[in-house]
Write a protein that holds these residues in place. Structure first.
Motif, PDB file in Angstrom:
ATOM      1  N   GLY A 157      34.851  43.237  26.592  1.00 28.06           N
ATOM      2  CA  GLY A 157      36.003  44.433  26.491  1.00 28.06           C
ATOM      3  C   GLY A 157      35.580  45.474  27.378  1.00 28.06           C
ATOM      4  O   GLY A 157      36.335  46.298  27.820  1.00 28.06           O
ATOM      5  N   LEU A 158      34.218  45.894  28.014  1.00 29.38           N
ATOM      6  CA  LEU A 158      33.929  47.015  28.841  1.00 29.38           C
ATOM      7  C   LEU A 158      32.967  46.603  29.834  1.00 29.38           C
ATOM      8  O   LEU A 158      32.095  46.052  29.453  1.00 29.38           O
ATOM      9  N   VAL A 159      33.346  46.899  30.970  1.00 33.16           N
ATOM     10  CA  VAL A 159      32.493  46.599  32.216  1.00 33.16           C
ATOM     11  C   VAL A 159      31.721  47.590  32.419  1.00 33.16           C
ATOM     12  O   VAL A 159      32.628  48.829  32.800  1.00 33.16           O
ATOM     13  N   PRO A 160      30.498  47.701  32.455  1.00 33.89           N
ATOM     14  CA  PRO A 160      29.722  49.055  32.828  1.00 33.89           C
ATOM     15  C   PRO A 160      29.863  49.444  34.291  1.00 33.89           C
ATOM     16  O   PRO A 160      30.031  48.486  35.328  1.00 33.89           O
ATOM     17  N   ALA A 161      29.806  50.662  34.544  1.00 36.13           N
ATOM     18  CA  ALA A 161      29.956  51.118  35.964  1.00 36.13           C
ATOM     19  C   ALA A 161      28.554  50.642  36.799  1.00 36.13           C
ATOM     20  O   ALA A 161      27.581  50.469  36.398  1.00 36.13           O
ATOM     21  N   GLY A 162      29.192  49.882  37.920  1.00 40.94           N
ATOM     22  CA  GLY A 162      28.015  49.366  38.806  1.00 40.94           C
ATOM     23  C   GLY A 162      27.708  47.994  38.417  1.00 40.94           C
ATOM     24  O   GLY A 162      26.739  47.493  38.953  1.00 40.94           O
ATOM     25  N   ALA A 163      28.476  47.362  37.721  1.00 43.80           N
ATOM     26  CA  ALA A 163      28.485  45.909  37.339  1.00 43.80           C
ATOM     27  C   ALA A 163      28.418  45.048  38.731  1.00 43.80           C
ATOM     28  O   ALA A 163      29.307  45.124  39.347  1.00 43.80           O
ATOM     29  N   ALA A 164      27.365  44.093  38.900  1.00 42.43           N
ATOM     30  CA  ALA A 164      27.331  43.210  39.874  1.00 42.43           C
ATOM     31  C   ALA A 164      28.583  42.231  39.712  1.00 42.43           C
ATOM     32  O   ALA A 164      28.713  41.401  38.675  1.00 42.43           O
ATOM     33  N   LEU A 165      29.009  41.638  40.782  1.00 39.96           N
ATOM     34  CA  LEU A 165      30.224  40.785  40.995  1.00 39.96           C
ATOM     35  C   LEU A 165      29.410  39.396  41.034  1.00 39.96           C
ATOM     36  O   LEU A 165      28.272  39.428  41.677  1.00 39.96           O
ATOM     37  N   PRO A 166      29.812  38.395  40.634  1.00 41.68           N
ATOM     38  CA  PRO A 166      31.059  38.213  39.831  1.00 41.68           C
ATOM     39  C   PRO A 166      30.727  38.152  38.412  1.00 41.68           C
ATOM     40  O   PRO A 166      29.671  38.174  38.030  1.00 41.68           O
ATOM     41  N   TYR A 167      31.695  38.466  37.533  1.00 44.78           N
ATOM     42  CA  TYR A 167      31.658  38.315  36.108  1.00 44.78           C
ATOM     43  C   TYR A 167      32.820  38.115  35.371  1.00 44.78           C
ATOM     44  O   TYR A 167      33.918  37.870  35.937  1.00 44.78           O
ATOM     45  N   SER A 168      32.821  37.945  34.239  1.00 47.63           N
ATOM     46  CA  SER A 168      34.224  37.890  33.404  1.00 47.63           C
ATOM     47  C   SER A 168      34.271  39.030  32.250  1.00 47.63           C
ATOM     48  O   SER A 168      33.006  39.476  31.866  1.00 47.63           O
ATOM     49  N   VAL A 169      35.336  39.675  31.953  1.00 47.64           N
ATOM     50  CA  VAL A 169      35.506  40.190  30.719  1.00 47.64           C
ATOM     51  C   VAL A 169      36.417  39.773  29.912  1.00 47.64           C
ATOM     52  O   VAL A 169      37.385  39.140  30.429  1.00 47.64           O
ATOM     53  N   VAL A 170      36.172  39.859  28.681  1.00 50.06           N
ATOM     54  CA  VAL A 170      37.031  39.142  27.618  1.00 50.06           C
ATOM     55  C   VAL A 170      37.518  40.095  26.635  1.00 50.06           C
ATOM     56  O   VAL A 170      36.915  41.139  26.462  1.00 50.06           O
ATOM     57  N   TYR A 171      38.714  39.988  26.262  1.00 53.67           N
ATOM     58  CA  TYR A 171      39.358  40.530  25.190  1.00 53.67           C
ATOM     59  C   TYR A 171      40.032  39.515  24.060  1.00 53.67           C
ATOM     60  O   TYR A 171      40.443  38.596  24.473  1.00 53.67           O
ATOM     61  N   PHE A 172      40.008  40.132  22.878  1.00 58.59           N
ATOM     62  CA  PHE A 172      40.526  39.135  21.834  1.00 58.59           C
ATOM     63  C   PHE A 172      41.644  39.921  21.017  1.00 58.59           C
ATOM     64  O   PHE A 172      41.497  41.262  20.805  1.00 58.59           O
ATOM     65  N   ASP A 173      42.569  39.164  20.471  1.00 59.07           N
ATOM     66  CA  ASP A 173      43.346  39.708  19.458  1.00 59.07           C
ATOM     67  C   ASP A 173      43.803  38.571  18.523  1.00 59.07           C
ATOM     68  O   ASP A 173      43.605  37.486  18.892  1.00 59.07           O
ATOM     69  N   ALA A 174      43.798  38.832  17.302  1.00 61.59           N
ATOM     70  CA  ALA A 174      44.372  37.736  16.294  1.00 61.59           C
ATOM     71  C   ALA A 174      45.604  38.031  15.747  1.00 61.59           C
ATOM     72  O   ALA A 174      45.955  38.935  15.457  1.00 61.59           O
ATOM     73  N   GLY A 175      46.226  36.929  15.402  1.00 58.87           N
ATOM     74  CA  GLY A 175      47.750  36.893  14.704  1.00 58.87           C
ATOM     75  C   GLY A 175      47.657  35.892  13.869  1.00 58.87           C
ATOM     76  O   GLY A 175      47.091  34.743  13.797  1.00 58.87           O
ATOM     77  N   THR A 176      48.693  36.059  12.901  1.00 56.76           N
ATOM     78  CA  THR A 176      49.036  35.103  11.871  1.00 56.76           C
ATOM     79  C   THR A 176      50.613  34.639  12.099  1.00 56.76           C
ATOM     80  O   THR A 176      51.226  35.522  11.789  1.00 56.76           O
ATOM     81  N   PRO A 177      50.884  33.624  12.814  1.00 60.74           N
ATOM     82  CA  PRO A 177      52.141  33.284  13.136  1.00 60.74           C
ATOM     83  C   PRO A 177      53.084  32.808  11.685  1.00 60.74           C
ATOM     84  O   PRO A 177      52.308  32.368  11.010  1.00 60.74           O
ATOM     85  N   GLY A 178      54.283  33.308  11.955  1.00 60.63           N
ATOM     86  CA  GLY A 178      55.389  32.863  10.832  1.00 60.63           C
ATOM     87  C   GLY A 178      55.932  31.638  11.224  1.00 60.63           C
ATOM     88  O   GLY A 178      55.597  30.966  12.147  1.00 60.63           O
TER      89      GLY A 178
END
Length: 135
Positions: A23-44
């Protein structure tokens, strides 16, 4: 579903010569990288008729995994995306108290240019889903 998040992060952290940020990439992060975010849901029942019982009691959890694969150019972003895909796709994580389905890719976008920092980076976005039900 924090255990599911932890399992996915462990899969991504196991990629060799690769850095994943949650979720948060620090300033000056070296390339390459991945950043990941999550959300969860309960489908009807109307959203997931194949997964919800006839009385519409949903105990299904969909953990959506948004991965941004970032590189100095389009090829570098695609290379990160392929590493992430190999680490996640079709894996059935172990989550205590849940039965997990294989992780599936549900959406993808081509690399997009970002020059907002003054340096060109390319960002490829993929969305995966981990569906689980109670054990």
């Amino acid at each position: 579903m924090s255990a599911g998040v932890a399992e996915v992060l462990a899969l991504l952290d196991a990629i060799g010569n690769h850095t994943t940020y949650d979720g948060l990439v620090p300033a000056g992060a070296a390339l390459p990288y991945s950043v990941v975010y999550f959300d969860a849901g309960t489908p009807g029942a109307e959203q997931a008729p194949d997964a919800v019982n006839l009385v519409s009691n949903s105990d299904v959890i969909n953990l959506n995994i948004y991965v941004h694969s970032v590189g100095a150019n389009a090829q570098a972003a695609r290379n990160v995306g392929w590493k992430v895909r190999a680490a996640l796709l079709n894996v059935k994580p172990t989550v205590v108290g849940r039965v997990c389905h294989p992780i599936r890719m549900v959406d993808s976008a081509p690399p997009a240019r970002d020059e907002s920092t003054g340096t060109l980076i390319m960002d490829l976005a993929d969305v995966y889903r981990l569906r689980s039900v109670p054990a």
